[in-house]
Design a protein around this motif. Sequence first.
Motif, PDB file in Angstrom:
ATOM      1  N   ARG A   3       0.821  -1.075   0.019  1.00  0.00           N
ATOM      2  CA  ARG A   3      -0.004  -0.074   0.109  1.00  0.00           C
ATOM      3  C   ARG A   3       0.907   1.205   0.131  1.00  0.00           C
ATOM      4  O   ARG A   3       1.292   1.569   0.940  1.00  0.00           O
ATOM      5  N   TYR A   4       0.881   1.961  -0.989  1.00  0.00           N
ATOM      6  CA  TYR A   4       1.577   3.171  -0.984  1.00  0.00           C
ATOM      7  C   TYR A   4       0.439   4.370  -0.706  1.00  0.00           C
ATOM      8  O   TYR A   4      -0.633   4.360  -1.217  1.00  0.00           O
ATOM      9  N   ASP A  19       2.114  12.811  -4.434  1.00  0.00           N
ATOM     10  CA  ASP A  19       0.711  12.438  -3.747  1.00  0.00           C
ATOM     11  C   ASP A  19       0.074  11.069  -4.144  1.00  0.00           C
ATOM     12  O   ASP A  19      -1.167  10.846  -4.466  1.00  0.00           O
ATOM     13  N   MET A  20       0.864  10.228  -4.301  1.00  0.00           N
ATOM     14  CA  MET A  20       0.473   8.988  -5.055  1.00  0.00           C
ATOM     15  C   MET A  20      -0.270   7.973  -4.119  1.00  0.00           C
ATOM     16  O   MET A  20       0.457   7.654  -3.225  1.00  0.00           O
ATOM     17  N   LEU A  47       9.936   0.817  -3.269  1.00  0.00           N
ATOM     18  CA  LEU A  47       9.586  -0.709  -2.665  1.00  0.00           C
ATOM     19  C   LEU A  47      10.724  -1.469  -2.468  1.00  0.00           C
ATOM     20  O   LEU A  47      10.661  -2.188  -1.489  1.00  0.00           O
ATOM     21  N   MET A  48      11.653  -1.430  -3.347  1.00  0.00           N
ATOM     22  CA  MET A  48      13.078  -2.251  -3.075  1.00  0.00           C
ATOM     23  C   MET A  48      14.007  -1.628  -2.147  1.00  0.00           C
ATOM     24  O   MET A  48      14.975  -2.013  -1.972  1.00  0.00           O
ATOM     25  N   THR A  49      13.516  -0.365  -1.683  1.00  0.00           N
ATOM     26  CA  THR A  49      14.292   0.151  -0.533  1.00  0.00           C
ATOM     27  C   THR A  49      15.641   0.884  -1.078  1.00  0.00           C
ATOM     28  O   THR A  49      16.282   1.244  -0.599  1.00  0.00           O
ATOM     29  N   ILE A  58       4.756   3.491   2.765  1.00  0.00           N
ATOM     30  CA  ILE A  58       4.539   2.312   2.108  1.00  0.00           C
ATOM     31  C   ILE A  58       4.433   1.182   3.041  1.00  0.00           C
ATOM     32  O   ILE A  58       5.094   1.241   3.999  1.00  0.00           O
ATOM     33  N   GLU A  59       3.194   0.537   2.911  1.00  0.00           N
ATOM     34  CA  GLU A  59       3.102  -0.447   3.812  1.00  0.00           C
ATOM     35  C   GLU A  59       3.181  -2.009   3.150  1.00  0.00           C
ATOM     36  O   GLU A  59       2.862  -1.933   2.052  1.00  0.00           O
ATOM     37  N   VAL A  60       3.778  -2.932   3.456  1.00  0.00           N
ATOM     38  CA  VAL A  60       4.028  -4.292   3.068  1.00  0.00           C
ATOM     39  C   VAL A  60       3.385  -5.427   4.231  1.00  0.00           C
ATOM     40  O   VAL A  60       3.937  -5.182   5.269  1.00  0.00           O
ATOM     41  N   ASP A  61       2.469  -5.852   3.881  1.00  0.00           N
ATOM     42  CA  ASP A  61       1.754  -6.743   4.547  1.00  0.00           C
ATOM     43  C   ASP A  61       1.149  -6.217   5.999  1.00  0.00           C
ATOM     44  O   ASP A  61       1.350  -6.689   7.054  1.00  0.00           O
ATOM     45  N   GLY A  62       0.740  -4.879   5.708  1.00  0.00           N
ATOM     46  CA  GLY A  62       0.333  -4.213   6.861  1.00  0.00           C
ATOM     47  C   GLY A  62       1.278  -3.735   7.706  1.00  0.00           C
ATOM     48  O   GLY A  62       1.184  -2.999   8.865  1.00  0.00           O
ATOM     49  N   GLU A  63       2.711  -3.815   7.120  1.00  0.00           N
ATOM     50  CA  GLU A  63       3.824  -3.196   8.270  1.00  0.00           C
ATOM     51  C   GLU A  63       4.624  -2.185   7.487  1.00  0.00           C
ATOM     52  O   GLU A  63       4.662  -2.171   6.225  1.00  0.00           O
TER      53      GLU A  63
END
Length: 257
Positions: A3-4, A19-20, A47-49, A58-63
């Motif tokens: 989630r961005y 603002d994406m 996303l790849m940091t 940015i959230e990955v699996d709620g984190e």
Amino acid sequence: MVRYQKIGKSFGDVEILKDMDFNIYPSEKVAIIGPSGSGKTTLIRMLMTLERPSAGTIEVDGELLWHKKINGKLVSADEKHLHRVRGKIGMVFQQYNLFPHMTVLRNCIEAPIHVLGITKEEAIERAKTMLDKVGLIHKLDAYPSQLSGGQQQRVAIARALVMRPKIMLFDEVTSALDPEMVGEVLAVIKEIAAEGEMAMILVTHEMDFARDVADRVLFMDGGKIVEEGAPSELFGNPQNPRTKAFLSRFHLSGRHL
Ligand SMILES: Nc1ncnc2c1ncn2[C@@H]1O[C@H](COP(=O)(O)OP(=O)(O)OP(=O)(O)O)[C@@H](O)[C@H]1O
């Protein structure tokens, strides 16, 4: 799953992403297309940091990926946290980035041994399975310079798969290839996509490929998502008004942008 939220990115004074908001769901395949400089690579490198967002989360699996919440406040996450969350993500680049002094097999086992901490035997097992999948099991002992560009890119895909990521990012992985090698690499990606479980983000100029593989296509321009839909909506029937508008808006008359 990813989630961005209100993501912004500037390089110096130049604002690249604004603002994406953008979600990717488990096992979803998302193709990102758009003109050069529209921010596609920057979006997935975050996303790849590899790029830090200037704004948003940015959230990955709620984190949270780049942040931690301490006493209700967002603070920058430390390298340990980034490293752990990044473990869920694999990326294949335009330039294959293989280690030239290592064999194909060794290129594929270094990261799982040193990053995941699995045994050499297990890493070799995994690497062989993935090299078989990309059709290169007979090249275990070859060095990158002995392989074609298409073969090197297939090794790079196998190397990323050995890490068993939940999400794979493909950044214009055929752009540096001679035309006759594009097909073999796209075929491998299609096969992996058809297996289903892994989410994928595919930045590509290959329109046919985007249409065939993606569940959803995003069109970026000027750092924003300006059009989004299922391939059947955007490419389906040329008489469909939405398809017509999509194609004419972006002057997409041919195979490539
Ligand atoms: N590290 C950086 N420093 C300064 N500017 C950068 C940096 N990385 C990217 N940019 C700029 O950000 C803009 C977006 O780049 P990005 O690579 O994300 O676009 P893209 O849509 O992937 O383009 P292409 O299709 O050409 O690869 C470009 O104008 C680029 O020059």
